[in-house]
Enzyme design. Structure first.
Site, PDB file in Angstrom:
ATOM      1  N   TRP A 512     -15.300  58.932  30.730  1.00  0.00           N
ATOM      2  CA  TRP A 512     -16.438  58.067  30.460  1.00  0.00           C
ATOM      3  C   TRP A 512     -16.223  56.598  31.116  1.00  0.00           C
ATOM      4  O   TRP A 512     -16.829  55.579  30.637  1.00  0.00           O
ATOM      5  CB  TRP A 512     -16.778  57.877  29.023  1.00  0.00           C
ATOM      6  CG  TRP A 512     -17.054  59.285  28.328  1.00  0.00           C
ATOM      7  CD1 TRP A 512     -18.127  60.262  28.880  1.00  0.00           C
ATOM      8  CD2 TRP A 512     -16.163  60.120  27.641  1.00  0.00           C
ATOM      9  NE1 TRP A 512     -18.214  61.413  28.056  1.00  0.00           N
ATOM     10  CE2 TRP A 512     -16.983  61.107  27.440  1.00  0.00           C
ATOM     11  CE3 TRP A 512     -15.047  59.892  27.036  1.00  0.00           C
ATOM     12  CZ2 TRP A 512     -16.127  62.310  26.492  1.00  0.00           C
ATOM     13  CZ3 TRP A 512     -14.629  60.839  26.094  1.00  0.00           C
ATOM     14  CH2 TRP A 512     -15.106  61.880  26.107  1.00  0.00           C
ATOM     15  N   HIS A 513     -15.328  56.273  31.891  1.00  0.00           N
ATOM     16  CA  HIS A 513     -14.920  55.087  32.469  1.00  0.00           C
ATOM     17  C   HIS A 513     -15.848  54.739  33.853  1.00  0.00           C
ATOM     18  O   HIS A 513     -15.158  54.108  34.843  1.00  0.00           O
ATOM     19  CB  HIS A 513     -13.628  54.764  32.539  1.00  0.00           C
ATOM     20  CG  HIS A 513     -12.842  54.907  31.416  1.00  0.00           C
ATOM     21  ND1 HIS A 513     -11.423  54.884  31.345  1.00  0.00           N
ATOM     22  CD2 HIS A 513     -13.279  55.021  29.983  1.00  0.00           C
ATOM     23  CE1 HIS A 513     -11.187  54.932  30.054  1.00  0.00           C
ATOM     24  NE2 HIS A 513     -12.234  54.962  29.038  1.00  0.00           N
ATOM     25  N   TYR A 514     -16.930  55.409  34.024  1.00  0.00           N
ATOM     26  CA  TYR A 514     -17.501  55.204  35.219  1.00  0.00           C
ATOM     27  C   TYR A 514     -18.114  53.748  35.644  1.00  0.00           C
ATOM     28  O   TYR A 514     -18.066  52.782  34.688  1.00  0.00           O
ATOM     29  CB  TYR A 514     -18.899  55.968  35.490  1.00  0.00           C
ATOM     30  CG  TYR A 514     -19.575  56.167  34.098  1.00  0.00           C
ATOM     31  CD1 TYR A 514     -19.489  57.159  33.408  1.00  0.00           C
ATOM     32  CD2 TYR A 514     -20.372  55.125  33.777  1.00  0.00           C
ATOM     33  CE1 TYR A 514     -20.286  57.447  32.296  1.00  0.00           C
ATOM     34  CE2 TYR A 514     -21.237  55.220  32.560  1.00  0.00           C
ATOM     35  CZ  TYR A 514     -21.143  56.276  31.885  1.00  0.00           C
ATOM     36  OH  TYR A 514     -21.577  56.404  30.610  1.00  0.00           O
ATOM     37  N   HIS A 515     -17.971  53.304  36.864  1.00  0.00           N
ATOM     38  CA  HIS A 515     -18.208  51.914  37.374  1.00  0.00           C
ATOM     39  C   HIS A 515     -18.522  51.684  38.695  1.00  0.00           C
ATOM     40  O   HIS A 515     -18.641  53.052  39.578  1.00  0.00           O
ATOM     41  CB  HIS A 515     -16.823  51.207  37.197  1.00  0.00           C
ATOM     42  CG  HIS A 515     -15.575  51.979  37.907  1.00  0.00           C
ATOM     43  ND1 HIS A 515     -14.931  53.096  37.311  1.00  0.00           N
ATOM     44  CD2 HIS A 515     -14.991  51.560  39.190  1.00  0.00           C
ATOM     45  CE1 HIS A 515     -14.087  53.355  38.189  1.00  0.00           C
ATOM     46  NE2 HIS A 515     -14.034  52.605  39.291  1.00  0.00           N
TER      47      HIS A 515
END
Length: 583
Positions: A512-515
């Protein structure tokens, strides 16, 4: 800190753990400490038209500290949050409810699910406080390189980190499972032992947490305690449909200027909020790595041809909006334990020198990792016995009854190099856009994953970890079990458990560390102002070219505070300049 835990165990399963401890600060219970903000209201109470100095779209990880900071001076701040309040039911955000809350698909849940075009299940926050409400709670500052790359002042950044930490960060209690993981990491060479630290440095460390000793979660929404209640308004269930622009004539032609927003309340009633007539005032997008590029596109800033194809009026042809999307790929092993283990989210991390992070959680029912959300892991554990010929009824009973005696050890690729894109599927702001992350497209990312999984396997096989392993279950059995689990919608290959390259591709999940999507230098400048547009900034993870630290929440909250202070400094300078000219 006093601590005890009470457990009720069957012969093979740890059914419950209840932590009873003093709070690290103030000695208050969470119910006593939880804010009751009068300035937070449902958007149904909003006027049809309103005017503010700053309009912040998104009351999330960056938006809350940003709003709290901006409201402390002579500026009126509006925050528009599409979700509800985490304070309505604080039970939902307790540690033991991590998976139920994350995977809740009800209309007013704190989390909105989406599946990327890569076939990987994901979630985006839909609640005041953003990702801090639904994440694993680990707190770690960014690498020094991140500050240098983004041009942030180190002194102000450190002050901003401390501002956050003073309100909601705790030193965790490390119990048996997490201790075994830590010792295993050290045993296999993830050195040095850095002890407890917020710093992101190579080796094994205990990080901070936003979960207090009682298992209560403290989120970015708590940072609104710093706000001036007379200068801020927060509307919940306020879905912004688009940003309104006007065109100001300048020497080289016309330049769009953000003037206001259109948003809808829970009843579908339309509202409009505008900036007051002052050149210092701004609209700030803090809607996250999915929401911010999506809203720029809906507002007419993006690739012209695609916008026109959806009937969206083009305000600015900007082909980089929605590009360079990335997500840190995660792969791991679920470990059935013959011993009871504690309920714990991430407290220990191993930061390798080759670009992989190793972390662990324990004591949960990990059936939530299944894409279907219904398959029980106990069904999968019987395959361990079947795959190895160990078909004893006793063993099957052990694993079938041990759904709370599970640990999940993962490796996550730092970076990553692989990039994808975000595109609109329609013009409904409440719907998810189309997103592709292109996991392991770059060979370097796959190499890091393979090396990380090898290190993970070594930890599982270490002497330090041995008492949490069934002696007759090999790591090959555990690999096969993960391959057989429906953790994503990607095709599976016969050699997945034999080839770690294939294993990485076939069992990839998200952290859940999308960027990306609004990156510095491509969509915004170093002051996070949208290029080619006046009075509009983006301040959130969509501006990142890589995810900082082992968890970006610390840096996002820091950035909200940091940029709030920078914006106020600029506002005062411009105000003083005007006063000087008038005098």
């Amino acid at each position: 800190m006093g601590l005890k835990y009470i457990c009720s165990c069957s012969k093979w399963s740890f059914l419950a753990i209840v932590f009873v401890a003093e709070l690290a600060f103030h000695g208050l219970s969470y119910a006593e400490k939880a804010p009751n903000f009068s300035f937070i209201q449902e958007a149904t109470s909003a006027p049809a038209f309103s005017f503010y100095d700053y309009i912040i779209i998104g009351g999330g990880t960056a938006g809350c500290p940003l709003a709290a900071t901006l409201s402390t001076r002579d500026a009126n701040v509006l925050v528009l949050e599409r979700g509800g309040s985490p304070y309505v039911n604080t039970t939902k955000i307790r540690a033991e409810n991590f998976f139920p809350t994350l995977t809740d698909t009800s209309p007013d849940s704190f989390s909105q699910a989406f599946i990327s075009e890569d076939g990987v299940s994901n979630n985006r926050a839909r609640v005041l406080g953003g990702g801090t409400v639904i994440n694993v709670g680990f707190y770690s500052r960014a690498e020094t390189f991140f500050l240098k790359q983004t041009g942030l002042d180190e002194t102000l950044a450190n002050e901003s980190y401390k501002w956050v930490e003073n309100k909601l960060v705790y030193k965790p209690v490390v119990l048996q499972w997490q201790s075994a993981v830590r010792n295993g990491l050290l045993e296999v060479g993830v050195l040095p032992d850095n002890g407890f630290t917020y710093d992101n440095i190579n080796g094994t460390k205990t990080g901070g947490t936003i979960l207090d000793g009682n298992g209560n979660r403290h989120t970015a929404a708590d940072l609104l305690e710093y706000a001036n209640p007379r200068r801020i308004k927060v509307y919940l269930h306020a879905v912004v449909q688009k940003i309104i622009f006007t065109t100001t004539m300048i020497k080289v032609g016309s330049r769009p200027k953000a003037e206001g927003v259109i948003f809808y309340d829970a009843n579908g009633v339309k509202h409009m909020a505008f900036l007051k007539n002052d050149s210092r005032n701004e609209i700030i997008l803090s809607a996250g790595a999915i929401g911010s590029p999506q809203l720029l596109l809906l507002s007419g800033i993006g690739p012209a041809a695609r916008l026109q194809g959806l009937g969206i009026k083009v305000v600015l042809n900007q082909p980089m909006v929605g590009q360079e999307m990335a997500d840190n790929p995660l792969n791991g092993l679920i470990i059935p334990s013959p011993l009871p283990i504690e309920l714990s989210l991430t407290k220990i991390v191993g930061i390798t020198n080759f670009g992989s992070y190793l972390e662990s959680i324990s004591g949960f029912d990990f059936s939530a990792l299944s894409v279907s959300g219904t398959q029980r892991l106990a069904d999968d554990f019987t395959t361990i016995a079947n795959l190895t010929g160990k078909n004893s009824m006793a063993f099957e009973q052990e694993v079938a009854n041990s759904t709370t005696n599970l640990g999940f050890i993962v490796e996550m690729v730092n970076g990553p190099i692989s990039k994808g894109y975000l595109e609109l599927q329609n013009t409904n702001a409440s719907d998810n856009p189309k997103v592709r992350f292109n996991y392991f497209q770059a060979p370097e990312d796959l190499r890091k994953c393979v090396q990380g999984v090898k290190t993970l396997i070594n930890v599982v096989n270490s002497k330090s970890f041995s008492r949490f392993r069934y002696r007759n279950t090999t790591t090959q059995d555990l690999l096969k079990m993960m391959v057989n689990m429906p953790v994503n919608l990607r095709p599976k290959h016969p050699n997945s458990a034999m080839s770690l390259e294939q294993y990485c591709n076939d069992t990839v999940m998200t952290q859940w560390h999308y960027h990306g999507g609004c990156q510095v230098g491509k969509v915004v400048d170093r002051d996070y102002k949208v290029l080619g547009v006046d009075s509009l900034r983006v301040i959130d993870a969509s501006t990142f070219s890589f995810s900082p630290g082992t968890n970006p929440q610390a840096t996002l909250m820091m950035l909200g505070r940091y940029m709030g202070r920078k914006i106020l400094q600029s506002r005062r300078r411009r105000s003083n300049l005007v006063s000087y000219k008038i005098a």
